[in-house]
Scaffold this active site. Structure first.
Site, PDB file in Angstrom:
ATOM      1  N   LYS A 136      -1.606  -5.701  -4.400  1.00 15.38           N
ATOM      2  CA  LYS A 136      -0.570  -6.296  -3.525  1.00 15.38           C
ATOM      3  C   LYS A 136      -0.766  -7.789  -3.344  1.00 15.38           C
ATOM      4  CE  LYS A 136       0.555  -2.045  -1.063  1.00 15.38           C
ATOM      5  NZ  LYS A 136      -0.503  -1.162  -1.614  1.00 15.38           N
TER       6      LYS A 136
HETATM    7  O1  LIG Z   1       2.099  -0.350  -3.298  1.00 14.18           O
HETATM    8  C1  LIG Z   1       1.689   0.766  -2.976  1.00 14.18           C
HETATM    9  O2  LIG Z   1       1.113   1.468  -3.784  1.00 14.18           O
HETATM   10  C2  LIG Z   1       2.059   1.292  -1.661  1.00 14.18           C
HETATM   11  C3  LIG Z   1       3.231   0.808  -1.123  1.00 14.18           C
HETATM   12  C4  LIG Z   1       3.784   1.437   0.004  1.00 14.18           C
HETATM   13  O3  LIG Z   1       4.877   1.104   0.438  1.00 14.18           O
HETATM   14  N1  LIG Z   1       3.111   2.457   0.586  1.00 14.18           N
HETATM   15  C5  LIG Z   1       1.913   2.916   0.098  1.00 14.18           C
HETATM   16  O4  LIG Z   1       1.384   3.894   0.652  1.00 14.18           O
HETATM   17  N2  LIG Z   1       1.342   2.299  -0.990  1.00 14.18           N
HETATM   18  C6  LIG Z   1       0.017   2.742  -1.492  1.00 14.18           C
HETATM   19  O5  LIG Z   1       0.134   4.069  -2.004  1.00 14.18           O
HETATM   20  C7  LIG Z   1      -1.029   4.832  -1.685  1.00 14.18           C
HETATM   21  C8  LIG Z   1      -0.610   6.011  -0.825  1.00 14.18           C
HETATM   22  O6  LIG Z   1      -1.698   6.857  -0.594  1.00 14.18           O
HETATM   23  P1  LIG Z   1      -1.538   8.318   0.023  1.00 14.18           P
HETATM   24  O7  LIG Z   1      -0.780   8.174   1.301  1.00 14.18           O
HETATM   25  O8  LIG Z   1      -2.964   8.758   0.228  1.00 14.18           O
HETATM   26  O9  LIG Z   1      -0.823   9.161  -1.007  1.00 14.18           O
HETATM   27  C9  LIG Z   1      -1.989   3.868  -1.014  1.00 14.18           C
HETATM   28  O10 LIG Z   1      -2.821   3.319  -2.028  1.00 14.18           O
HETATM   29  C10 LIG Z   1      -1.099   2.788  -0.446  1.00 14.18           C
HETATM   30  O11 LIG Z   1      -1.737   1.536  -0.363  1.00 14.18           O
END
Ligand SMILES: O=C(O)c1cc(=O)[nH]c(=O)n1[C@@H]1O[C@H](COP(=O)(O)O)[C@@H](O)[C@H]1O
Length: 281
Positions: A99
């Protein structure tokens, strides 16, 4: 055409061959503990290698979350380098979730850190933030075009706090998020079968029919599993654009470790649910 094959074309092929699922490598301290691993570089290395060995030969995309590696300083970053290399060698595309976002001249250095062919952390794509102004990302766009890599630009994020910025209405009546999507449509114009400049749009956001998600590039959709969305939600959230969606699951898969077979089975269950949901549209 000369030069490396663009990320979008490589991603489309991987999605067609393996299904579109992205598994996140997010070594939270709590997951290391659940797996019986120490909260140190040794635990981090074991965790990451286990995930790569379990799924990198079958899912389209792996998305390591850089923060969980940076937490351990240079030795953690060394583990991240190995993770990226081994995942790519096993045939997965790697989206580095770092990010990044800064003023243009500094953005160029961030881009070189992840998208330059000789960089130790060279990845297939990088998550970036457009909230210093979309134009601040242009050095990363230029380098991605040169190296056949891609970007995933935060447009409408999965977290509830994102709306105060992303749903804000500009003087021209468009929301900030829609403006980011509009920039991506320009970036991807004419790219077949898929552009290399993707958007991040949360699977948690409900009906997004007021947004034009058809911007010619992939949509990284986090939020399935631990954040409450399901694969079955994808058609309602993304409509026809669901065919370009790369749904991400991190904790929803990772909590099944440390057993590699259980991790693989969990990823395959999510992959099957996603396949069924996309086919229903
Ligand atoms: O850019 C990302 O990957 C991201 C964007 C977003 O809007 N929301 C989001 O959850 N993420 C990432 O996606 C992953 C979600 O993880 P879980 O919630 O464990 O499935 C994490 O690594 C967050 O940092």
């Amino acid at each position: 055409m000369t030069g490396p094959e663009p990320f979008g074309a490589r991603l489309r092929r991987a999605m067609d061959e393996r299904g579109p699922l992205c598994v996140g490598i997010d070594p939270h301290a709590s997951l290391l503990a659940e797996w019986g691993l120490s909260d140190d570089v040794t635990g981090l290395e074991r965790f990451s290698r286990t995930v790569v060995e379990a799924v990198a030969d079958r899912v389209a995309v792996l998305k390591p979350q850089s923060a969980f590696f940076e937490r351990f300083g240079s030795r953690g970053v060394a583990v991240l380098e190995t993770t990226v290399r081994e995942a790519r060698e096993a045939g997965a595309l790697v989206v580095m979730d770092a990010k990044r976002g800064d003023i243009g001249s500094t953005m160029a250095a961030y881009a070189e850190s992840f998208l330059h062919r000789d960089a130790p952390l060279f990845s297939d794509a990088l998550t970036v933030s457009p909230y210093l102004g979309y134009g601040s990302l242009s050095p990363a766009v230029a380098l991605a075009r040169e190296t056949g890599t891609g970007l995933f630009v935060l447009a409408l994020t999965s977290n509830p706090e994102g709306g105060e910025v992303q749903h804000a209405i500009r003087a021209d009546g468009r929301t900030v998020g829609a403006t980011v999507l509009g920039h991506l449509a320009v970036e991807n114009a004419g790219e077949e079968p898929l552009g290399s400049f993707g958007a991040v749009v949360g699977a948690t956001l409900g009906d997004l029919s007021s947004y034009d998600l058809d911007m010619g590039g992939p949509i990284l959709a986090p939020g399935i599993g631990a954040q409450g969305a399901t694969a079955a939600d994808l058609p309602a959230v993304f409509g026809g654009a669901v065919r370009n969606v790369v749904p991400n699951v991190s904790r929803g898969v990772l909590r099944h470790g440390p057993d590699a077979v259980a991790l693989r089975d969990a990823a395959e269950r999510f992959a099957e649910e996603v396949r069924a949901a996309v086919a229903s549209v």
